[in-house]
Design an enzyme around this catalytic site. Sequence first.
Site, PDB file in Angstrom:
ATOM      1  CG  HIS A   1      -1.696   1.223   1.444  1.00 20.80           C
ATOM      2  ND1 HIS A   1      -1.425   2.091   2.471  1.00 20.80           N
ATOM      3  CD2 HIS A   1      -2.719   1.780   0.747  1.00 20.80           C
ATOM      4  CE1 HIS A   1      -2.257   3.120   2.416  1.00 20.80           C
ATOM      5  NE2 HIS A   1      -3.054   2.961   1.370  1.00 20.80           N
TER       6      HIS A   1
ATOM      7  CD  GLU B   1      -2.807   2.691  -3.455  1.00 19.78           C
ATOM      8  OE1 GLU B   1      -3.141   3.883  -3.363  1.00 19.78           O
ATOM      9  OE2 GLU B   1      -3.323   1.768  -2.772  1.00 19.78           O
ATOM     10  CG  HIS B   2      -0.151   6.265  -0.469  1.00 21.74           C
ATOM     11  ND1 HIS B   2      -0.589   7.358   0.230  1.00 21.74           N
ATOM     12  CD2 HIS B   2      -1.121   5.330  -0.344  1.00 21.74           C
ATOM     13  CE1 HIS B   2      -1.766   7.092   0.779  1.00 21.74           C
ATOM     14  NE2 HIS B   2      -2.106   5.866   0.444  1.00 21.74           N
TER      15      HIS B   2
ATOM     16  CD  GLU C   1      -4.917   5.392   3.291  1.00 20.65           C
ATOM     17  OE1 GLU C   1      -3.755   5.663   2.895  1.00 20.65           O
ATOM     18  OE2 GLU C   1      -5.696   4.646   2.670  1.00 20.65           O
TER      19      GLU C   1
END
Lengths: 464, 453
Positions: free
Chosen positions: B68, B71-72, B148
């Site tokens: 993840h 991904e950012h 987040e």
Amino acid sequence: MIRILSLTLAFCAGIAGATHAEVAIEIEEVTSPGGITAWLVEDHSIPFTALELRFEGGTSLDAPESLGAVNLMTGLLEEGAGDMEAREFQAAREDLAARFSFDVGSDTLSVSARMLSENRDAAVELLREALVAPRFDPVAIERVRGQVQSILAQDAQNPRRLASRAFYEAAFGDHPYGRPDNGTSESVAALTREDLLAAHEAALTRGGVHVGAVGDITPEELGALLDELLGDLPESGPELPGHVDFGLAGGVEVIDYPTPQSVALFGQPGLEREDEDFFAAYVLNHILGGGGFESRLMTEVREKRGLTYGISTDLVPLQNAEFWIGSVASANDRMATAIEVIRDEWARIAREGVTQDELDAAKTYLTGEYPLRFDGNGQIAGILVGMQVTGLPQSYVTERNSFIEAVTLEEVNRVAAERVDPQALHFVVVGRPEGLGEADAPRVTLPEVVVPEVVVPEVALEPQ
Amino acid sequence: MLRRLALAVPLVLATPALAMTEAVTTYTLDNGLDVVVIEDHRAPVVTQMLWYRVGSADEPQGASGAAHFLEHLMFKATETMEAGEFSATVAANGGSDNAFTSTDYTAYYQRVAADRLPLMMEMEADRMNNLRLTDSDIETERQVIVEERNQRVESNPGALAREQMIAAQYLNHPYGAPVIGWMHEIEGLGRDEVREVYETYYSPNDAILVVAGDVEPEEVLALAEEHYGPIPAEPDLPERVRPQEPPQRAPRRLSYADARVSQPYLSRGYLAPERDAGDQETAAALTYLAEILGGSSFTSVLGEALVFERDIALHAGAGYDGTSLDDTTFSLSVVPKPGVTLEAAEAALDEVLAGFLDTGPSEEQMRRVRTKLKAAEIYARDSVEGLARRYGAALSQGLTVEDVAAWPEILQSVTAEEVRDAARAVFDPDRSVTLHVVPSREETVASREEASE
């Protein structure tokens, strides 16, 4: 992995001469034999029809002494109608594989239906029963009342809900926008079957309805459908509430709540949809905080400083009030910094305006993005009915981009100077933020659900 | 029925069946990139999605959240683009873009006017190979991800409870770790962990390109050859074998207490088989089982029994999503009415389940689900992006285009006996986790004593 490849990329940053997609739909206005009008886009490629209804009024119709009545009534529309109790009604719907949903907000009550062509008449008949002849069986009332009470209790523990309740209450006071949409636990407990019947009579009227239909249906078929579905509703309801000014002055209000991450809503007065500066302000908002990764607030608060996962602002024109609203969430020890950055950006855009490059990029995005919204029967039906509620003409779909294109740098910067007001910016913070002064006493106000909320998606996946 | 209530309860509804009447064309490039084109010419719009067969369950142990995190960072600089320029370029073309990560995949997408597809492909192909990570981008983005996690998980007692439950469900499989990562491991993630995921998995032979919308398959193929074709395959792509579950031999029970919980509820998960290539029948039966037990608030077995007949619950549901690379879960949940203890609600749930296991579903229940799933195929055609997601998810989770094509038919042919047998197999207490979510354990004890008086 071996990376031997070197790609030559030729991006033209300005995208000179970009030709965007255009909205290519034909909207037809259909008037039923009984005099009900609807907007239709015929498309026979998939054998179903998407139907969107909006009834004007929504929870604004709640009487002060029966807060939550319209919401509870809406929840009961699918809980039995005509000679069918709840489970019989739902079994009949499932047999037709029709999809109905009922929702209510501060301005409108919405009904969405998806109906297969093969059994559309039967589906319409069933939906008609729900709209015209809901039963409000005592046992169903108690069941849904229990669900509403559970939601209210959850909202009382939800920082985002607490913030928005406090924000709207302070901004609109006694006007319906300032009251809790779902009612309070006391008001909901006290609602009677008579209250619900009255709410039904007031909220679902033939005169107050707008209709958008898209899909596998002809104008003649839609005309007959409208009379069947809506013909037996009362002609009109009570008068709707009037305009209210956004009543918050600049400042920071902290509501104590034990949570590791504070949530803030912030806002100031906005512009009416009919205001001649609306489009300039709309473009301005996009540059300031409108959703994308490129907005100034996203760049400054997230990309440069890592202070939040997401920040956005919205220029909200409700039927009876206009305001700018934004939201952000930051760890308790970083919220004060986030607020400082937001205030600085608010002041900077008012003082300096935007650049020609920013304006060009915003216009390219906004005009390019608009046609992409029209990609499905359900989507288009929602747009059609939304336009009617707002009072826009059918030609808006083809003219809208020219309104955006016409906005000049001088206009945007004049509107920024005149309308964006860092002194007027009001923050409601829920949490235990450090360095924002003394928190108010823990609030015992009851939880409530409110007007447009900046929704944060809660999905299993992790969008960036 | 008010739907927001259901959101408070962790459950994933069964994925509706997919219609195959839309035009779907597939290819595989020489470098191994799978290409799926779904035509929908109703609007001049296209969505490009690039799915990598790597998710959180492929991360090295101790580096939860690395997929993840990557991904950012994929939105930062490449050798020829500045940080943020990717999304800025998409926006300057009137499009929107984003990405998402799950246990089994990481996917990137852009939605633009159909004539912008070449530029989107050029940029997406660029960042498959040419990412340029800087320490300051990594540092700032880690803070974003901490926020987040604060927003999605730490601020949400339901999400925290669900995380504990999933961790208890998997004894050995990495599905037990959250996709976003445990906070202490997110805080320790850096260039090495992210780089390892990128170097190992971001290659054409580990990716699926799905292009959906107003496009012609031949043109998409030619563009894919041009932009993705030159990227070499990764010769050392590891086989995708994760640590598997041992026999599970004891029921697990959890009690999650959090003062922010206003509405107690219980949730139970059972380890369950997933859809496998060429072998989807059990998953199809479990899809029916979830629908029959909890697919409708009004007519499903649990809703009828607990909400209507016994009148002890505000909500009762069941969930199963068979699209998964390894063992998935079948979940049940009950939100009791005030005054009903979780113990009483759980006992009632177990009684209803026992009764169902005896009799199996009725023909009427089977027919209703069959009708629903068939219609779902028609409604699904209204969203070409939804179709794109289904293909991407299926192909990145071990299924083939043929499996996706066969699924609606397999669903239509499920029998009542198959559902009953699947239920008997899946409801094995030794493979279950039962979670009670309460505001405080003291109160639970008090209400239990009160109830027994």
